[in-house]
Scaffold this active site. Structure first.
Site, PDB file in Angstrom:
ATOM      1  N   ASP A 189     -20.867  -9.561 -20.048  1.00 42.09           N
ATOM      2  CA  ASP A 189     -22.192  -9.842 -19.492  1.00 42.09           C
ATOM      3  C   ASP A 189     -22.112 -11.104 -18.638  1.00 42.09           C
ATOM      4  O   ASP A 189     -21.096 -11.342 -17.977  1.00 42.09           O
ATOM      5  CB  ASP A 189     -23.206  -9.990 -20.628  1.00 42.09           C
ATOM      6  CG  ASP A 189     -24.593  -9.484 -20.243  1.00 42.09           C
ATOM      7  OD1 ASP A 189     -25.197 -10.104 -19.356  1.00 42.09           O
ATOM      8  OD2 ASP A 189     -25.062  -8.502 -20.833  1.00 42.09           O
ATOM      9  N   HIS A 220     -29.180 -13.394 -19.407  1.00 43.22           N
ATOM     10  CA  HIS A 220     -28.975 -12.000 -19.820  1.00 43.22           C
ATOM     11  C   HIS A 220     -27.901 -11.877 -20.896  1.00 43.22           C
ATOM     12  O   HIS A 220     -28.086 -11.197 -21.911  1.00 43.22           O
ATOM     13  CB  HIS A 220     -28.604 -11.180 -18.586  1.00 43.22           C
ATOM     14  CG  HIS A 220     -28.665  -9.697 -18.757  1.00 43.22           C
ATOM     15  ND1 HIS A 220     -27.622  -8.966 -19.282  1.00 43.22           N
ATOM     16  CD2 HIS A 220     -29.634  -8.799 -18.470  1.00 43.22           C
ATOM     17  CE1 HIS A 220     -27.946  -7.681 -19.288  1.00 43.22           C
ATOM     18  NE2 HIS A 220     -29.172  -7.548 -18.802  1.00 43.22           N
ATOM     19  N   SER A 248     -30.626  -2.646 -20.981  1.00 45.62           N
ATOM     20  CA  SER A 248     -29.744  -3.764 -21.331  1.00 45.62           C
ATOM     21  C   SER A 248     -30.050  -4.287 -22.720  1.00 45.62           C
ATOM     22  O   SER A 248     -29.172  -4.833 -23.391  1.00 45.62           O
ATOM     23  CB  SER A 248     -29.929  -4.915 -20.327  1.00 45.62           C
ATOM     24  OG  SER A 248     -29.201  -4.692 -19.155  1.00 45.62           O
TER      25      SER A 248
END
Length: 765
Positions: free
Chosen positions: A144, A217, A547
């Site tokens: 990520d 994220h 996600s």
């Protein structure tokens, strides 16, 4: 002294030389501009004896087609080969060389961007998963944007030593020291060679050239999968409670592959290879890049070799829904995850001057609007721009919006960014109205001014009111956090849908998990909106996307790996799928928020994950690496393509065997008929992982009111011991239907103690 003639000659020669140099530089620049990164798959066994090391052979093969190109990465385990910057002509020349299997152009991938444990029944993890304390030996690898290691979600209190055999490490870089890792966060690496080759050097004024997460994220996904329990977690007062990952005792290793300019396949493939060699048990990738043949998809290629080594790989399906055939990461050795909602919401109520009240959502926390109604205006009437209704940057006329609540249409620019535009123009608040593209789906945002999102129907009514009333007014009331919302879950409209365009005979997505308004840890570099102008800093954030659903399944896989250490990745996926539910307790099917109708297997796969049942599924559909090779033969992949994917010898498919996609032992059924109808037979083998017992089958499918005949032979399976295998066949028959028609159903094996359920999707082509 120079004579005049000599000086002219020398100057002329110098000028010619300078022109030549400039021309050569320009040509080189043009050629460099024409270059892009390619991943070169090599046949390891084809190395000539002249070379001692494979790396020497790779370098020589590259030099034979290009004097300028250099090797970016070599790949030694998940694939055999290297990556390099090449022109198209050089790539084509390389592909014809002996020992070269495939030369694939690099792909740019994008990110698919507290209450959850209770919603999934995991508030009593130790009781449900009696082996969960051994979960501290399970390692979840997350590819990520990196990690913010100081967050309490990575607290290692109560954890024992790092698992023996772990080979990973904490790489140092600017703003990141090796001491950032501990017994919880046991590895942190970063990969950017491919990124910098394509985009130029990382701008360290904007992001850290290290494992540190400046986006948020990666911190969110890794803490969702396996974050430690943190009491008192919330976002600006919303969703307050204890936040913890799905597998709170598991270890975390992060691999930063995504940067401001995207995530590049050469970096992703290298990170997967390193993660596997480091010793991860689960790989979680909340990113994707559309669809391509499996041998051209770097995630699929890397995931295949990871699967061979017993590593469970889960990927997000994508956020391109609700259109059909929009999902990515559809390889059958990957668990593909769609998104649903929780039973938690963040309501906000918009009250118009005509007395009408409309419900929306918001995570705004700050100075409230006046208690008296505020003037209300539609952005399209407060702009000289054709895009003014969207509240694009600089599009609003300050004199028209000052002190007013502005109604902005959703789309084009970021939702929260519209609030910045309204605020900069002097507006007092914002209502963000969905258009037809988003329908009634509501995603809560941490707005920078009093703001709320509403569905399309409410937005249309508000727009009409703002345009017709001579003195429109409005107010927004924020109602905090509410739980127990019903019905839940519902399928998120953004969640990408099947069918699987690469292999229609494999039903995807596999299942759905919570992916809407998820609270998890966040980066200290950015505010909750993720926008540059947001100066707020929070320890946790609430965001939505597949996600978010992907790491839920990654964490649950870690729990199952801890409880059943001998299970293969396919067995773990089977347990998650066959125990998923596709309806509510009242018997109605899970709803799709995009249509308001019951969702289909093309939307949810097997259904919504139910971990409390997955730990004891009764039967599993196991798949070996050899079974996947047979599958590749069935879809007519050639020797080079199979070798690039599997590293098996180029004669993997036998001319004396018949291969069929319908023979892959998948826990779901995707049936394809021509428009004229026909028959199709599938074979499956189930393995008993529970107590002895007898299972009886029920199976049915239909396209609307038109039934599909489903026959199962045998209709009863008896198991006398754990590990015993039994096979069965399913015959489907259907009449003619118009091309594009879909039908759905379910096949269920039931015993006194277990229900093992598989979805059926039927398509007439």
């Amino acid at each position: 002294m120079w004579r005049h003639g000599e000086k002219c000659v020398i100057l002329a020669v110098a000028a010619v030389a300078l022109v030549a140099v400039a021309t050569a530089t320009a040509v080189a620049a043009v050629r460099d501009h024409e270059r892009r990164t390619y991943i070169v798959h090599m046949s390891r066994s084809a190395k000539p004896n002249d070379f001692v090391e494979h790396g020497e052979w790779y370098a020589a093969s590259l030099q034979s087609v290009s004097d300028a190109a250099t090797v970016l990465y070599t790949y030694d385990t998940l694939v055999h080969g290297y990556s390099a910057r090449l022109t198209r002509a050089e790539a084509e020349a390389l592909e014809s060389q002996p020992g070269v299997l495939l030369v694939n152009p690099e792909v740019r991938y994008e990110l698919h961007t507290t209450r959850t444990p209770e919603f999934l029944g995991l508030d009593r993890t130790d009781a449900l998963f009696p082996q969960s304390n051994t979960g501290s030996d399970v390692i979840v690898g997350v590819l990520d944007t990196g990690v913010w290691p100081e967050r309490p979600s990575y607290d290692d209190a109560g954890l024992g030593p790092v698992p023996a055999g772990w080979k990973g490490k904490c790489e140092e870089g600017n703003d990141f020291n090796a001491s950032a890792c501990n017994k919880k966060l046991i590895g942190a690496r970063f990969f950017l060679t491919g990124y910098e080759a394509a985009k130029g050097p990382v701008d360290t004024s904007k992001e850290s050239r290290s494992p540190r997460d400046n986006d948020g994220h990666g911190t969110h996904t890794s803490s969702t999968a396996a974050g430690s329990a943190v009491r008192g977690a919330d976002l600006l007062g919303y969703a307050a409670g204890t936040a913890k990952g799905m597998a709170p005792h598991a270890r975390v290793a992060t691999y930063k592959v995504c940067w401001v300019g995207g995530c590049f396949s050469s970096d992703i493939l290298k990170a997967m290879e390193v993660a596997v060699n480091d010793g991860v048990d689960v790989l979680s990738l909340s990113l994707g890049g559309g669809t391509a043949d499996y041998y051209r998809d770097s995630i699929a290629v890397g995931a295949y070799s990871a699967m061979e080594r017993g590593i469970f790989v889960s990927c997000s399906a994508g956020n391109a829904g609700p259109g059909s055939a929009t999902l990515s990461n559809g390889a059958p050795w990957i668990t593909t995850v769609g998104a649903g909602t929780l039973d938690r919401d963040f309501p906000a109520h918009v009250v118009l001057g005509n007395g009408k009240n409309y419900s929306g959502v918001s995570l705004y926390s700050g100075k409230q609007l006046p208690t008296t109604p505020v003037p209300f205006i539609y952005a399209g009437n407060a702009s000289n721009s054709s895009m003014g209704a969207l509240c694009m940057s600089g599009s609003l006329i300050p004199e028209k919006v000052a002190g007013k609540i502005v109604l902005c249409d959703r789309g084009t620019n970021a939702r929260v960014q519209k609030g910045f535009v309204v605020k900069d123009a002097g507006g007092a608040g914002m209502v963000l109205a969905n258009t037809a593209a988003n329908g009634e789906e509501l995603v809560a945002d941490a707005h920078v001014l009093p703001g709320a999102g509403v569905g399309q129907k409410a937005g249309d009514t508000m727009r009409a009111y703002a345009l017709s009333d001579p003195n429109p007014t409005a107010s927004i009331v924020f109602a905090g956090t509410q739980v127990g919302i019903q019905p839940s879950p519902v399928v998120a409209a953004f969640s990408s849908r099947g069918p699987n365009t690469v292999t229609p005979g494999i039903l995807k997505p596999d299942l759905i998990a919570p992916g809407v308004n998820i609270l998890a840890a966040w980066s200290g570099s950015v505010g909750p909106s993720g926008l540059a102008g947001d100066n707020r800093r929070v320890g946790f954030n609430i965001i939505s996307g597949t996600s978010m659903s992907c790491p839920h399944v990654s964490g649950l896989a870690a729990l199952l790996r801890a409880a059943h250490q001998d299970w293969s990745p396919a067995a773990i996926r089977s347990a998650l799928m066959t125990t998923s539910y596709n309806g509510y307790p009242n018997g109605n099917g899970i709803l799709d928020v995009a249509t308001g109708l019951p969702a289909t297997p093309l939307d949810v796969g097997a259904g919504h994950v139910d971990p409390s049942k997955a730990v004891d599924p009764g039967l599993v559909y196991d798949i070996t690496a050899g079974d996947y090779v047979d599958f590749l033969c069935a879809i007519n992949y050639g020797p080079m393509q199979i070798a690039a994917l599997t590293k098996h010898t180029t004669d993997a498919c036998s001319a004396n065997r018949t291969y069929a996609v319908t023979a892959l032992n998948y826990p779901s059924f995707s049936v394809t008929f021509p428009a004229t109808g026909g028959t199709e037979k599938h074979t499956r083998t189930v393995t008993n992982v529970g107590q002895p017992g007898t299972y009886k089958v029920t199976a049915s499918a239909a396209a609307g009111s038109t039934p599909v005949t489903v026959s199962v032979e045998p209709s009863m399976l008896t198991f006398t011991k754990s590990g015993e295998k039994q096979s069965y066949t399913v015959s489907f028959a259907a009449a003619a239907m118009p091309s594009g028609t879909n039908g759905f159903g379910r096949l269920v094996w039931s015993s006194d103690h277990h229900v093992v359920s598989s979805p059926i999707a039927v398509t007439w082509t």
